[in-house]
Design a protein around this motif. Structure first.
Motif, mmCIF file in Angstrom:
data_model
loop_
_atom_site.group_PDB
_atom_site.id
_atom_site.type_symbol
_atom_site.label_atom_id
_atom_site.label_comp_id
_atom_site.label_asym_id
_atom_site.label_seq_id
_atom_site.Cartn_x
_atom_site.Cartn_y
_atom_site.Cartn_z
ATOM 1 N N UNK A 211 0.828 -1.205 0.000
ATOM 2 C CA UNK A 211 0.000 0.000 0.000
ATOM 3 C C UNK A 211 0.863 1.255 0.000
ATOM 4 N N UNK A 212 1.889 1.281 0.836
ATOM 5 C CA UNK A 212 2.724 2.482 0.875
ATOM 6 C C UNK A 212 3.609 2.567 -0.363
ATOM 7 N N UNK A 213 4.132 1.433 -0.778
ATOM 8 C CA UNK A 213 4.984 1.442 -1.976
ATOM 9 C C UNK A 213 4.207 1.986 -3.180
ATOM 10 N N UNK A 214 2.916 1.662 -3.252
ATOM 11 C CA UNK A 214 2.099 2.109 -4.384
ATOM 12 C C UNK A 214 1.888 3.615 -4.388
ATOM 13 N N UNK A 215 1.930 4.245 -3.215
ATOM 14 C CA UNK A 215 1.695 5.694 -3.167
ATOM 15 C C UNK A 215 2.993 6.482 -3.141
ATOM 16 N N UNK A 216 4.135 5.801 -3.240
ATOM 17 C CA UNK A 216 5.425 6.502 -3.215
ATOM 18 C C UNK A 216 5.635 7.280 -4.512
ATOM 19 N N UNK A 217 6.116 8.506 -4.374
ATOM 20 C CA UNK A 217 6.478 9.297 -5.550
ATOM 21 C C UNK A 217 7.897 8.987 -6.014
ATOM 22 N N UNK A 218 8.753 8.589 -5.070
ATOM 23 C CA UNK A 218 10.144 8.269 -5.382
ATOM 24 C C UNK A 218 10.577 7.102 -4.509
ATOM 25 N N UNK A 219 11.298 6.150 -5.091
ATOM 26 C CA UNK A 219 11.953 5.099 -4.324
ATOM 27 C C UNK A 219 13.423 5.478 -4.190
ATOM 28 N N UNK A 220 13.934 5.391 -2.971
ATOM 29 C CA UNK A 220 15.276 5.876 -2.670
ATOM 30 C C UNK A 220 16.056 4.763 -1.975
ATOM 31 N N UNK A 221 17.309 4.603 -2.337
ATOM 32 C CA UNK A 221 18.145 3.589 -1.686
ATOM 33 C C UNK A 221 19.321 4.251 -0.981
ATOM 34 N N UNK A 222 19.787 3.598 0.069
ATOM 35 C CA UNK A 222 20.974 4.039 0.793
ATOM 36 C C UNK A 222 22.193 3.264 0.300
ATOM 37 N N UNK A 223 23.369 3.888 0.263
ATOM 38 C CA UNK A 223 24.558 3.148 -0.164
ATOM 39 C C UNK A 223 24.842 2.006 0.807
ATOM 40 N N UNK A 224 25.155 0.852 0.241
ATOM 41 C CA UNK A 224 25.379 -0.324 1.081
ATOM 42 C C UNK A 224 26.336 -1.282 0.370
ATOM 43 N N UNK A 225 27.248 -1.816 1.100
ATOM 44 C CA UNK A 225 28.207 -2.770 0.566
ATOM 45 C C UNK A 225 27.481 -4.027 0.078
ATOM 46 N N UNK A 226 27.885 -4.580 -1.068
ATOM 47 C CA UNK A 226 27.272 -5.820 -1.532
ATOM 48 C C UNK A 226 27.356 -6.926 -0.479
ATOM 49 N N UNK A 227 26.333 -7.732 -0.431
ATOM 50 C CA UNK A 227 26.189 -8.879 0.478
ATOM 51 C C UNK A 227 25.812 -8.470 1.909
ATOM 52 N N UNK A 228 25.689 -7.166 2.166
ATOM 53 C CA UNK A 228 25.112 -6.707 3.436
ATOM 54 C C UNK A 228 23.622 -6.531 3.188
ATOM 55 N N UNK A 229 22.795 -7.200 3.974
ATOM 56 C CA UNK A 229 21.374 -7.270 3.642
ATOM 57 C C UNK A 229 20.596 -6.011 3.996
ATOM 58 N N UNK A 230 20.915 -5.349 5.111
ATOM 59 C CA UNK A 230 20.101 -4.198 5.509
ATOM 60 C C UNK A 230 20.788 -3.434 6.629
ATOM 61 N N UNK A 231 20.253 -2.239 6.895
ATOM 62 C CA UNK A 231 20.639 -1.460 8.064
ATOM 63 C C UNK A 231 19.525 -1.549 9.109
ATOM 64 N N UNK A 232 19.883 -1.302 10.347
ATOM 65 C CA UNK A 232 18.885 -1.125 11.377
ATOM 66 C C UNK A 232 17.975 0.048 11.003
#
Length: 265
Positions: A211-232
Motif C-alpha cells: 500500500x505504501x509502496x504504491x503511493x510513493x512518488x520516489x523510491x530511494x536507496x541508501x549506499x550499502x556494501x554488496x552482500x550486506x542485507x540491511x541497516x537497522x
C-alpha cells in the motif's frame, strides 16, 4: 508545576490515561518541550536534583517544584521496571488534533518521518529521538504499533514532546511527496530531499507494505556494501535525515539553555 499533596493517589488516578516518563532524561525533555506533567516521583529527591544541576540546569528549578519523594518500595510499585536514574513522571499526551494540524501544514520547514508498520518498540523510540534531534516535523506510524507505548517513550527519551507523533493509516498520510526507502530505489546521494517530503521506511522484517509502496512518488536507496542485507531502522532514518540536513535542512532553533547533554539516556 508543583508536586501534588498526595503524589501516590494522583499517580493512581492519572496512570491509565497519561504518558509514562520513565527516567530523568524523559522527564527532562518533556519539561523542556512544555509537556504538562501533573506528577513526578523519586525515592531520592536530592540525587535527582543533583543530576539536574549536572545535566540540565535549565530545568532544575522546575523539577524542584515538581518532584515528590516517595519510599523506594512505593516507587517500585508505581514503576515495576524503573530507570536507573530512579525518576518517573506522568504527562498529558499532546492533542491529536493539534498534532494532525502540524503534520498537515504546508509548506513545512522539515520532513515528516513515516514508519510503515514498524514492529520493534525500541527502534520506534530511537527514530523519534532522531527525528526530534534533526528538527523533523513529526513521526507517523502505520500499522498496529502504538508510538506512545511506554517502551517507545523510554526509547525516545521523552522527545515525543519535541515533535508531532501520531499513528495514521496509509491513506491518511499528510500531504507532500513520498520518498520511500527501498533497495531498488535511486541512490540517495544523487537526490535533494525537499523540506516538505514524507520520508517513508518499511518494517524491519518485510520492508515497505504494498500500500505504501504504491503511493510513493520516489523510491530511494541508501549506499550499502554488496552482500550486506540491511541497516537497522534507526540507522536508516539517521542516514536519510543527515542527507536532508547536509543539503541545507535545519535542526531546530539552536541549543537548549544549559548546554547539550551528551550522556546516553
Amino acid at each position: 508545576m508543583t508536586a501534588p499533596h498526595d503524589p501516590v493517589r494522583a499517580w493512581h488516578r492519572l496512570a491509565s490515561t497519561s504518558v509514562l516518563l520513565d527516567g530523568f532524561h524523559a522527564l527532562k525533555h518533556a519539561v523542556r518541550f512544555h509537556a504538562e506533567v501533573p506528577v513526578a516521583v523519586t525515592p531520592d529527591r536530592r540525587a535527582a536534583l543533583t543530576l539536574a544541576e549536572e545535566l540540565a540546569p535549565d530545568v532544575r528549578d522546575t523539577l524542584d517544584g515538581l518532584l515528590a519523594e516517595v519510599p523506594e518500595d512505593v516507587f517500585k510499585a508505581l514503576v515495576p521496571r524503573p530507570h536507573p536514574t530512579a525518576v518517573a513522571a506522568l504527562a498529558v499526551r499532546p492533542s491529536r488534533a493539534a498534532n494532525l494540524e502540524t503534520l498537515a501544514r504546508v509548506p513545512r520547514p522539515a520532513p515528516v518521518v513515516v514508519l510503515d508498520n514498524p514492529r520493534n518498540l525500541g527502534n520506534a523510540g530511537a527514530v523519534i529521538r532522531l527525528a526530534a534531534g534533526f528538527g523533523a516535523t513529526g513521526v507517523v506510524t502505520t500499522g498496529t504499533l502504538d508510538p506512545w507505548h511506554p517502551t517507545v517513550v523510554r526509547g525516545g527519551a521523552g522527545l515525543h514532546f519535541a515533535t508531532a507523533v501520531e499513528p495514521l493509516a496509509v491513506h491518511e498520510l499528510p500531504p507532500g511527496p513520498v520518498f520511500a526507502l527501498d533497495p531498488e530505489g535511486e541512490d540517495i546521494r544523487g537526490l535533494k530531499l525537499p523540506d516538505d517530503a514524507l520520508l517513508a521506511f518499511g518494517s524491519e522484517r518485510s520492508g515497505l507494505s504494498p500500500e505504501l509502496r504504491a503511493c510513493a512518488d520516489h523510491l530511494v536507496s541508501l549506499p550499502m556494501r554488496p552482500q550486506v542485507s540491511s541497516y537497522n531502522l534507526a540507522t536508516s532514518v539517521a542516514m536519510t535525515l543527515f542527507h536532508w540536513s547536509a543539503a541545507g535542512g535545519g535542526a531546530g532553533s539552536g541549543p537548549v539553555p544549559g548546554g547539550p547533554d551528551v550522556r546516553p539516556a
